[in-house]
Scaffold this motif. Structure first.
Motif, mmCIF file in Angstrom:
data_model
loop_
_atom_site.group_PDB
_atom_site.id
_atom_site.type_symbol
_atom_site.label_atom_id
_atom_site.label_comp_id
_atom_site.label_asym_id
_atom_site.label_seq_id
_atom_site.Cartn_x
_atom_site.Cartn_y
_atom_site.Cartn_z
ATOM 1 N N GLU A 27 32.769 55.766 -31.082
ATOM 2 C CA GLU A 27 32.508 56.294 -29.833
ATOM 3 C C GLU A 27 32.977 54.792 -29.080
ATOM 4 O O GLU A 27 31.951 53.841 -29.230
ATOM 5 N N ASN A 28 31.958 55.786 -27.752
ATOM 6 C CA ASN A 28 32.152 54.929 -27.290
ATOM 7 C C ASN A 28 30.311 53.636 -26.841
ATOM 8 O O ASN A 28 29.940 54.344 -25.711
ATOM 9 N N VAL A 29 30.272 53.294 -27.223
ATOM 10 C CA VAL A 29 28.290 52.699 -27.419
ATOM 11 C C VAL A 29 28.737 51.640 -26.428
ATOM 12 O O VAL A 29 29.339 51.100 -26.059
ATOM 13 N N PRO A 30 27.437 50.920 -25.807
ATOM 14 C CA PRO A 30 26.811 50.230 -25.534
ATOM 15 C C PRO A 30 27.569 48.888 -25.493
ATOM 16 O O PRO A 30 27.873 48.570 -26.567
ATOM 17 N N ALA A 31 27.971 48.322 -24.279
ATOM 18 C CA ALA A 31 28.132 46.343 -24.679
ATOM 19 C C ALA A 31 27.759 45.935 -24.916
ATOM 20 O O ALA A 31 26.531 46.052 -24.428
ATOM 21 N N PRO A 32 27.782 44.880 -25.598
ATOM 22 C CA PRO A 32 27.141 43.924 -27.017
ATOM 23 C C PRO A 32 26.362 43.042 -25.257
ATOM 24 O O PRO A 32 27.402 43.092 -24.167
ATOM 25 N N ALA A 33 25.712 42.120 -25.055
ATOM 26 C CA ALA A 33 24.454 41.583 -24.292
ATOM 27 C C ALA A 33 25.879 39.794 -24.183
ATOM 28 O O ALA A 33 25.863 39.776 -22.683
ATOM 29 N N ALA A 56 28.868 39.858 -24.322
ATOM 30 C CA ALA A 56 30.517 40.223 -23.627
ATOM 31 C C ALA A 56 29.618 40.587 -21.551
ATOM 32 O O ALA A 56 30.414 39.641 -21.762
ATOM 33 N N ILE A 57 28.978 41.127 -21.855
ATOM 34 C CA ILE A 57 28.451 40.995 -20.898
ATOM 35 C C ILE A 57 28.380 40.061 -19.470
ATOM 36 O O ILE A 57 28.754 39.558 -18.457
ATOM 37 N N ASP A 58 27.348 38.901 -20.437
ATOM 38 C CA ASP A 58 27.388 37.581 -20.388
ATOM 39 C C ASP A 58 28.410 37.052 -20.096
ATOM 40 O O ASP A 58 28.880 36.135 -19.308
ATOM 41 N N PRO A 104 28.969 44.450 -15.980
ATOM 42 C CA PRO A 104 28.321 44.793 -15.544
ATOM 43 C C PRO A 104 27.048 45.954 -16.487
ATOM 44 O O PRO A 104 27.563 46.098 -17.395
ATOM 45 N N LYS A 105 26.123 45.714 -16.592
ATOM 46 C CA LYS A 105 24.856 45.634 -17.361
ATOM 47 C C LYS A 105 25.258 46.646 -17.612
ATOM 48 O O LYS A 105 24.867 47.492 -19.558
ATOM 49 N N ASP A 106 25.595 48.387 -17.623
ATOM 50 C CA ASP A 106 25.592 50.050 -17.790
ATOM 51 C C ASP A 106 27.566 49.828 -18.668
ATOM 52 O O ASP A 106 27.498 50.603 -19.021
ATOM 53 N N GLU A 147 34.788 49.267 -21.461
ATOM 54 C CA GLU A 147 35.453 48.126 -20.421
ATOM 55 C C GLU A 147 35.219 46.751 -21.354
ATOM 56 O O GLU A 147 36.382 45.882 -21.273
ATOM 57 N N VAL A 148 34.477 46.607 -22.376
ATOM 58 C CA VAL A 148 34.587 45.150 -23.615
ATOM 59 C C VAL A 148 36.084 45.063 -24.298
ATOM 60 O O VAL A 148 36.899 43.420 -23.507
ATOM 61 N N ILE A 149 36.562 46.655 -24.284
ATOM 62 C CA ILE A 149 38.272 46.098 -24.715
ATOM 63 C C ILE A 149 39.422 46.122 -24.170
ATOM 64 O O ILE A 149 40.318 45.473 -23.917
ATOM 65 N N THR A 150 38.939 46.524 -22.625
ATOM 66 C CA THR A 150 40.126 46.395 -21.846
ATOM 67 C C THR A 150 40.361 44.737 -21.356
ATOM 68 O O THR A 150 41.448 44.629 -21.419
ATOM 69 N N VAL A 151 39.310 44.123 -21.249
ATOM 70 C CA VAL A 151 38.919 42.485 -20.818
ATOM 71 C C VAL A 151 39.349 41.668 -21.916
ATOM 72 O O VAL A 151 40.753 40.839 -21.560
ATOM 73 N N ILE A 152 39.558 42.707 -22.940
ATOM 74 C CA ILE A 152 39.849 41.672 -24.409
ATOM 75 C C ILE A 152 41.239 41.386 -24.096
ATOM 76 O O ILE A 152 41.810 40.858 -24.504
#
Length: 239
Positions: A181-187, A189-191, A196-198, A203-208
Motif C-alpha cells: 500500500e502506498n501510504v502517506p509519508a511519515p512526518a 521523512a517529510i521534514d 511536499p506535505k502530501d 516518494e520516500v523510497i525514491t529519495v532513500i
C-alpha cells in the motif's frame, strides 16, 4: 584605559594599580617613535615574504605534478589563502580532504533511513532487539576490517549499497503493482528530505534509493583512492 595629566611641566600617566607616576617627555617620544616604526615594519613583513612563499608553492605544484588522484565528479582541490596571498594551513577541510564531514553525513543519513522505516513498520520490541544485535555485531566486525584494510571496508560498503539499491527498486515495483500500500509519508521523512506535505511512501523510497546510490559511489571512490596507495585526504571528498 590610562589617562595623562600635566603637573608643573611634567607628564603624568595614571595607572589603575600604582596611581600617578611621572614620565620623561623625551622617553615618551622615543617610545612612540619606536612603536610606530615597529608597526610599519610588521605591516611590511608579509609583502616581503610573499614572493618566497609563492616560489615555494610553485615548487610544490611541480613536485606534485601527475601524482594527484582523479577527483570525484571532477571536483578539484581548492586552496585557502590569507589576505596577503600565503596559504592558510589550519583548515579542517584541507587536512581531511572533507572526508570526515562526508562520512559523518552519510552515517546520519543512514540513521534517518532507519528511523523512517521504524515509523513506517512499527516494529515490535523483539524486532527492535534483533536490529540492535545485528548493528552491534556489524559495528565490531566492520571496525576490525577497517583497521586491517580501509580499502576492503569501503568496497564492502559499496557493494552493500548496491544491494540496497536493488532492494528498494523491487520495493518500488511492489508499490506500483499494488502489492504494498502506498501510504502517506511519515512526518519525519517529510521534514528530513523536505518533501511536499502530501508525499507518499513511493516518494520516500525514491529519495532513500537516491541516497544509497550516492553512498555507493562515495565508498567505491574511497576504495579506489586506497587501491592507488594513497590516503583519503589526498583527494577531495564529495560534499
Amino acid at each position: 584605559m590610562n589617562s595623562r595629566r600635566s603637573f608643573t611641566g611634567e607628564s603624568m600617566i595614571q595607572s589603575p594599580v600604582f596611581g600617578f607616576r611621572p614620565v620623561d617627555p623625551a622617553v615618551m617620544v622615543r617610545d612612540e617613535d619606536f612603536t610606530w616604526r615597529r608597526m610599519m615594519c610588521s605591516a611590511a613583513e608579509p609583502a616581503a615574504k610573499a614572493p618566497a612563499v609563492k616560489q615555494a608553492e610553485e615548487g610544490e605544484k611541480k613536485k606534485e605534478g601527475g601524482g594527484e588522484v582523479a577527483s570525484y565528479w571532477g571536483i578539484s582541490r581548492s586552496k585557502i589563502t590569507r589576505e596577503d596571498g600565503t596559504e592558510w594551513p589550519w583548515n579542517c577541510f584541507m587536512q581531511s580532504g572533507g572526508w570526515i564531514k562526508a562520512l559523518l553525513e552519510e552515517a546520519e543519513n543512514e540513521r534517518m533511513h532507519l528511523m523512517t522505516m521504524v515509523e513506517l513498520v512499527k516494529p515490535k520490541w523483539y524486532e527492535r532487539l534483533l536490529v540492535l544485535t545485528v548493528q552491534g555485531v556489524f559495528f565490531n566486525a566492520f571496525f576490525v576490517i577497517y583497521i586491517l584494510s580501509p580499502k576492503l571496508a569501503h568496497r564492502i560498503v559499496g557493494y552493500l549499497e548496491e544491494e540496497a539499491i536493488h532492494s528498494y527498486t523491487e520495493f518500488l515495483k511492489d508499490i506500483e503493482s499494488g502489492a504494498i500500500e502506498n501510504v502517506p509519508a511519515p512526518a519525519i521523512a517529510i521534514d528530513y528530505w523536505r518533501l511536499p506535505k502530501d508525499s507518499t511512501l513511493k516518494e520516500v523510497i525514491t529519495v532513500i534509493r537516491a541516497d544509497e546510490a550516492h553512498h555507493r559511489d562515495v565508498n567505491h571512490f574511497a576504495s579506489d583512492i586506497h587501491f592507488q596507495g594513497k590516503e583519503l585526504r589526498e583527494a577531495p571528498a564529495p560534499v
